[in-house]
Write a protein that holds these residues in place. Structure first.
Motif, PDB file in Angstrom:
ATOM      1  N   UNK A   5       0.852  -1.179   0.000  1.00 33.76           N
ATOM      2  CA  UNK A   5       0.000   0.000   0.000  1.00 33.76           C
ATOM      3  C   UNK A   5       0.891   1.233   0.000  1.00 33.76           C
ATOM      4  N   UNK A   6       0.748   2.091  -1.021  1.00 30.60           N
ATOM      5  CA  UNK A   6       1.491   3.345  -1.095  1.00 30.60           C
ATOM      6  C   UNK A   6       0.552   4.488  -0.745  1.00 30.60           C
ATOM      7  N   UNK A   7       1.016   5.360   0.147  1.00 31.55           N
ATOM      8  CA  UNK A   7       0.249   6.526   0.577  1.00 31.55           C
ATOM      9  C   UNK A   7       1.066   7.763   0.244  1.00 31.55           C
ATOM     10  N   UNK A   8       0.575   8.556  -0.696  1.00 35.48           N
ATOM     11  CA  UNK A   8       1.336   9.707  -1.167  1.00 35.48           C
ATOM     12  C   UNK A   8       0.578  11.000  -0.940  1.00 35.48           C
ATOM     13  N   UNK A   9       1.304  12.013  -0.498  1.00 35.82           N
ATOM     14  CA  UNK A   9       0.721  13.349  -0.484  1.00 35.82           C
ATOM     15  C   UNK A   9       0.489  13.764  -1.923  1.00 35.82           C
ATOM     16  N   UNK A  10      -0.536  14.564  -2.171  1.00 39.07           N
ATOM     17  CA  UNK A  10      -0.918  14.870  -3.556  1.00 39.07           C
ATOM     18  C   UNK A  10      -0.180  16.045  -4.186  1.00 39.07           C
ATOM     19  N   UNK A  11       1.135  16.004  -4.147  1.00 36.67           N
ATOM     20  CA  UNK A  11       1.911  16.985  -4.885  1.00 36.67           C
ATOM     21  C   UNK A  11       3.154  16.294  -5.415  1.00 36.67           C
ATOM     22  N   UNK A  12       3.665  16.835  -6.497  1.00 37.97           N
ATOM     23  CA  UNK A  12       4.705  16.164  -7.270  1.00 37.97           C
ATOM     24  C   UNK A  12       5.952  15.827  -6.465  1.00 37.97           C
ATOM     25  N   UNK A  13       6.394  16.707  -5.581  1.00 40.90           N
ATOM     26  CA  UNK A  13       7.623  16.444  -4.831  1.00 40.90           C
ATOM     27  C   UNK A  13       7.468  15.255  -3.878  1.00 40.90           C
ATOM     28  N   UNK A  14       6.253  14.866  -3.579  1.00 43.22           N
ATOM     29  CA  UNK A  14       5.995  13.721  -2.723  1.00 43.22           C
ATOM     30  C   UNK A  14       5.683  12.473  -3.548  1.00 43.22           C
ATOM     31  N   UNK A  15       4.818  12.623  -4.535  1.00 47.52           N
ATOM     32  CA  UNK A  15       4.363  11.468  -5.312  1.00 47.52           C
ATOM     33  C   UNK A  15       5.422  10.920  -6.259  1.00 47.52           C
ATOM     34  N   UNK A  16       6.135  11.795  -6.948  1.00 45.48           N
ATOM     35  CA  UNK A  16       7.090  11.322  -7.960  1.00 45.48           C
ATOM     36  C   UNK A  16       8.180  10.404  -7.411  1.00 45.48           C
ATOM     37  N   UNK A  17       8.828  10.734  -6.295  1.00 45.35           N
ATOM     38  CA  UNK A  17       9.874   9.826  -5.796  1.00 45.35           C
ATOM     39  C   UNK A  17       9.343   8.444  -5.404  1.00 45.35           C
ATOM     40  N   UNK A  18       8.196   8.403  -4.745  1.00 45.69           N
ATOM     41  CA  UNK A  18       7.728   7.075  -4.344  1.00 45.69           C
ATOM     42  C   UNK A  18       7.056   6.347  -5.504  1.00 45.69           C
ATOM     43  N   UNK A  19       6.657   7.095  -6.537  1.00 46.66           N
ATOM     44  CA  UNK A  19       6.158   6.447  -7.744  1.00 46.66           C
ATOM     45  C   UNK A  19       7.278   5.632  -8.392  1.00 46.66           C
ATOM     46  N   UNK A  20       8.498   6.157  -8.355  1.00 48.31           N
ATOM     47  CA  UNK A  20       9.645   5.404  -8.876  1.00 48.31           C
ATOM     48  C   UNK A  20       9.890   4.122  -8.096  1.00 48.31           C
ATOM     49  N   UNK A  21       9.773   4.198  -6.782  1.00 49.71           N
ATOM     50  CA  UNK A  21       9.916   2.999  -5.956  1.00 49.71           C
ATOM     51  C   UNK A  21       8.803   2.003  -6.258  1.00 49.71           C
ATOM     52  N   UNK A  22       7.576   2.490  -6.399  1.00 50.31           N
ATOM     53  CA  UNK A  22       6.456   1.610  -6.733  1.00 50.31           C
ATOM     54  C   UNK A  22       6.708   0.897  -8.055  1.00 50.31           C
ATOM     55  N   UNK A  23       7.244   1.610  -9.025  1.00 47.40           N
ATOM     56  CA  UNK A  23       7.566   1.021 -10.323  1.00 47.40           C
ATOM     57  C   UNK A  23       8.585  -0.109 -10.173  1.00 47.40           C
ATOM     58  N   UNK A  24       9.613   0.124  -9.381  1.00 41.51           N
ATOM     59  CA  UNK A  24      10.633  -0.914  -9.165  1.00 41.51           C
ATOM     60  C   UNK A  24      10.024  -2.152  -8.498  1.00 41.51           C
ATOM     61  N   UNK A  25       9.165  -1.952  -7.525  1.00 37.60           N
ATOM     62  CA  UNK A  25       8.536  -3.101  -6.851  1.00 37.60           C
ATOM     63  C   UNK A  25       7.630  -3.878  -7.803  1.00 37.60           C
ATOM     64  N   UNK A  26       6.902  -3.153  -8.645  1.00 37.55           N
ATOM     65  CA  UNK A  26       6.052  -3.824  -9.642  1.00 37.55           C
ATOM     66  C   UNK A  26       6.907  -4.629 -10.603  1.00 37.55           C
TER      67      UNK A  26
END
Length: 126
Positions: A5-26
């Motif tokens: 479960x990924x929980x991201x604040x709704x702004x780019x400086x928060x979402x973009x870095x963990x989106x990269x981690x989510x991509x790696x896990x997928x």
């Protein structure tokens, strides 16, 4: 295979870095459910994650839309259960192995305690 479960604040400086981690896990075969604002639906679904939108405004830097609405910060401080309940309703019936969240995410401790799962904060060093 883990379910994350990924929980991201709704702004780019928060979402973009963990989106990269989510991509790696997928890419490693993990299943990812990713909460953020509607503007991140395309990028989240583009990496193969299950996108879940916040129903309320969690953007603590967002300006008021009208005199009757509260800013994201005020709303987050005064009405936290409205956001937490929304998340819990959207993931009802799903089981997660752990949660990953951005550093400033306000409700990670409560949500992971409710779900009984470990949590990992993900931040980018400057």
């Amino acid at each position: 295979m883990s379910r994350v479960l990924f929980l991201s604040n709704p702004y780019d400086s928060s979402a973009s870095p963990i989106l990269g981690l989510a991509n790696e896990l997928i890419n490693k075969g993990q299943e990812v459910t990713f909460f953020s604002s509607d503007e991140f639906q395309g990028p989240v679904e583009g990496i193969g994650a299950d996108f879940k939108p916040y129903k309320g405004d969690l953007d603590i830097f967002h300006e008021k839309k009208s005199d009757e609405s509260k800013s994201g910060l005020i709303s987050a401080l005064l009405e936290p259960m409205k956001f937490i309940d929304d998340i819990v309703v959207q993931i009802r019936g799903l089981k997660f192995d752990y949660a990953v969240f951005s550093p400033a995410y306000p409700y990670a401790n409560i949500i992971t305690q409710l779900l009984g799962i470990p949590k990992a904060q993900f931040g980018v060093a400057s």
